[in-house]
Design an enzyme around this catalytic site. Sequence first.
Site, PDB file in Angstrom:
ATOM      1  N   HIS A  31       4.563  36.882  -2.891  1.00 42.40           N
ATOM      2  CA  HIS A  31       5.857  36.450  -2.364  1.00 42.40           C
ATOM      3  C   HIS A  31       6.321  37.534  -1.383  1.00 42.40           C
ATOM      4  CE1 HIS A  31       9.405  33.617  -3.310  1.00 42.40           C
ATOM      5  NE2 HIS A  31       9.769  34.332  -2.255  1.00 42.40           N
ATOM      6  N   ARG A  47       9.616  30.950 -12.936  1.00 43.02           N
ATOM      7  CA  ARG A  47       8.702  31.289 -11.849  1.00 43.02           C
ATOM      8  C   ARG A  47       9.097  32.660 -11.296  1.00 43.02           C
ATOM      9  NH1 ARG A  47       9.286  30.301  -5.634  1.00 43.02           N
ATOM     10  NH2 ARG A  47       7.248  31.023  -5.004  1.00 43.02           N
ATOM     11  N   TYR A  64      14.801  22.805   1.166  1.00 43.02           N
ATOM     12  CA  TYR A  64      16.214  23.169   1.194  1.00 43.02           C
ATOM     13  C   TYR A  64      17.047  22.320   2.135  1.00 43.02           C
ATOM     14  CZ  TYR A  64      15.155  27.594  -1.203  1.00 43.02           C
ATOM     15  OH  TYR A  64      14.780  28.532  -2.118  1.00 43.02           O
ATOM     16  N   GLU A 105      10.962  25.354  -5.201  1.00 40.66           N
ATOM     17  CA  GLU A 105      12.253  25.960  -4.848  1.00 40.66           C
ATOM     18  C   GLU A 105      13.182  24.893  -4.299  1.00 40.66           C
ATOM     19  OE1 GLU A 105      12.478  29.369  -2.258  1.00 40.66           O
ATOM     20  OE2 GLU A 105      10.739  30.304  -3.213  1.00 40.66           O
ATOM     21  N   GLU A 129       5.319  30.110   0.679  1.00 34.83           N
ATOM     22  CA  GLU A 129       5.781  29.802   2.034  1.00 34.83           C
ATOM     23  C   GLU A 129       5.005  30.514   3.128  1.00 34.83           C
ATOM     24  OE1 GLU A 129      10.003  30.099   2.480  1.00 34.83           O
ATOM     25  OE2 GLU A 129      10.386  28.589   0.962  1.00 34.83           O
ATOM     26  N   ASN A 161       8.693  23.742  -1.493  1.00 33.71           N
ATOM     27  CA  ASN A 161      10.000  24.392  -1.428  1.00 33.71           C
ATOM     28  C   ASN A 161      10.804  23.591  -0.419  1.00 33.71           C
ATOM     29  OD1 ASN A 161       8.509  26.279  -2.827  1.00 33.71           O
ATOM     30  ND2 ASN A 161       9.120  28.024  -1.584  1.00 33.71           N
TER      31      ASN A 161
HETATM   32  C1  NOJ Z   1      12.577  30.696   0.273  1.00 34.17           C
HETATM   33  C2  NOJ Z   1      12.003  31.991  -0.210  1.00 34.17           C
HETATM   34  O1  NOJ Z   1      10.813  31.737  -0.919  1.00 34.17           O
HETATM   35  C3  NOJ Z   1      12.954  32.788  -1.064  1.00 34.17           C
HETATM   36  O2  NOJ Z   1      12.428  34.069  -1.226  1.00 34.17           O
HETATM   37  C4  NOJ Z   1      14.334  32.812  -0.420  1.00 34.17           C
HETATM   38  O3  NOJ Z   1      15.212  33.648  -1.086  1.00 34.17           O
HETATM   39  C5  NOJ Z   1      14.839  31.394  -0.360  1.00 34.17           C
HETATM   40  N1  NOJ Z   1      13.975  30.632   0.503  1.00 34.17           N
HETATM   41  C6  NOJ Z   1      16.265  31.256   0.168  1.00 34.17           C
HETATM   42  O4  NOJ Z   1      16.321  31.655   1.483  1.00 34.17           O
END
Ligand code: NOJ
Length: 493
Positions: free
Chosen positions: A141, A96, A327, A397, A186, A325
């Site tokens: 992006h 990607r 985290y 992500e 995002e 995405n």
């Molecule tokens: C989400 C973002 O899409 C990406 O560009 C970024 O590096 C990561 N989070 C980590 O922060």
Amino acid sequence: MCFRAVVIFLALTRALEVACLKTFPPGFRFGAASAAYQIEGGWNVSDKGESIWDHIVHTRPGFIADLSTGDVACDSYHLWEEDLKILEDLGVDFYRFSISWPRLLPSGFPNHISEDGCRYYSNLIDGLLARGIAPVVTLYHWDLPQNLQDLGGWTNPLVVEWFADYARVVYSLFADRVKTWITINEPCFVCDGAYRDIIAPGIEDYEIGALLCTKYVLLAHAAAYRIYEREFKHKYGGEVSITNQEIWLEPKTEADWELTLLAREYAFGRYTYPVFSAEGGWPPALEAYMAEKSAKEGYPRSRLPAFTPEEIQLIKGSSDFFGLNHYTSRTVRAPAPGERPGLYMFESFEEVGAVLESKPEWAGDGSDWLKVNPEGLRHNLNWTRQLYGDVRILIIENGCSSEDTLNDTGRVSYIRDYLEQVLLAIDDGIKVIGYTAWSLMDDFEWIDGYQTRFGLHAVDFSDPRRARTARASASYYRRVLRTRAARGDHTEL
Ligand code: NOJ
């Protein structure tokens, strides 16, 4: 005594669940990700136009923690064949990456298509296909052409047309070879981050600007989706979606449930509900809350701009899968009397009066904001199904930062533990169709510059050749790809 027995029972159940983990189902795809501004460099080669990131790093150097820029970054503009090598070595099913709008359309408009820009992405796509790696392409992006920003960027209603025109050019050039498209990465950062001065263009206007942006980002996404649907899908049969970052939010106490649901609507429901819900339009509780709040503040209409019935229909259903995405997690509570929570998106959603916190057991050894709670991903996936039904979910992500070491055991555990939760979610019946590790290699991590390292591969930024070196996590991920299991017999970690 009884409590201890329950704790032991829960721990055993969890151990058993993990021990019984199956392999990923056939057809499940694994990839790695990057983004144009974070890796390409070549910021002013040939006829490339200036992006909002080029602009901000050159005009507000203090914006970036280590005063760096993405002028060279990983130099993937010149070293893309090195990227192909490490991708091939990992054995990923897909890569990607994103296209830089001002690299392809230097003026932001399709009056001139850059030959160099076109050749660069074309070569990259051909190189991937030659190695059996599917390209997954993000149209946006975060690197808007600066001249479009000067005209109001994502708060100008015309951005919907500008983005649609750009999307059509990209599809015309590459849709014969690219079958999976992400329109916008995002939107919460594109709008809420950008208008809280956290990312470019670095404006403080979250009360009006961020919410106008929310509306036009969604309309721009839908316009790009509909163009593909009408003009390209019958020829190429590809798929298009948008990807949202979702922080798993849970109530701090039982009393915080209602607030947590509102915070979920504000944080990500604002971007997902209009696209994925059966009704379309804004999430109902948020819409009512914002109308009432805006009226109390003396505004003649809601600060959350209304959609017309046609716009609701255009956006509703504008996706072929759910891009996620993910985290990290937070707990949610109301502020204490007199408390003024920070504005940062991982600290509070002050618009809806929600304070975000972490739990001690979610500690991680990476970035401060990245609290590690693997179960949060499974909850998040279940919540998505609860809201939007049996949608296919592509994890676009997931990953964590580490120190600049090749022995990144923290990242290995992070990916392994999150992948285990994906397997458990698949057992729950959720249709997760793929997983993308962020990131293929260290890169320009936005306002953190090069201090924060997310790469499966380390990049030596002092080396003009920007040598890429596999970390322990790259070896681990390679094994996952080979065995199609998160934890194999040979996985010592
Ligand atoms: C989400 C973002 O899409 C990406 O560009 C970024 O590096 C990561 N989070 C980590 O922060």
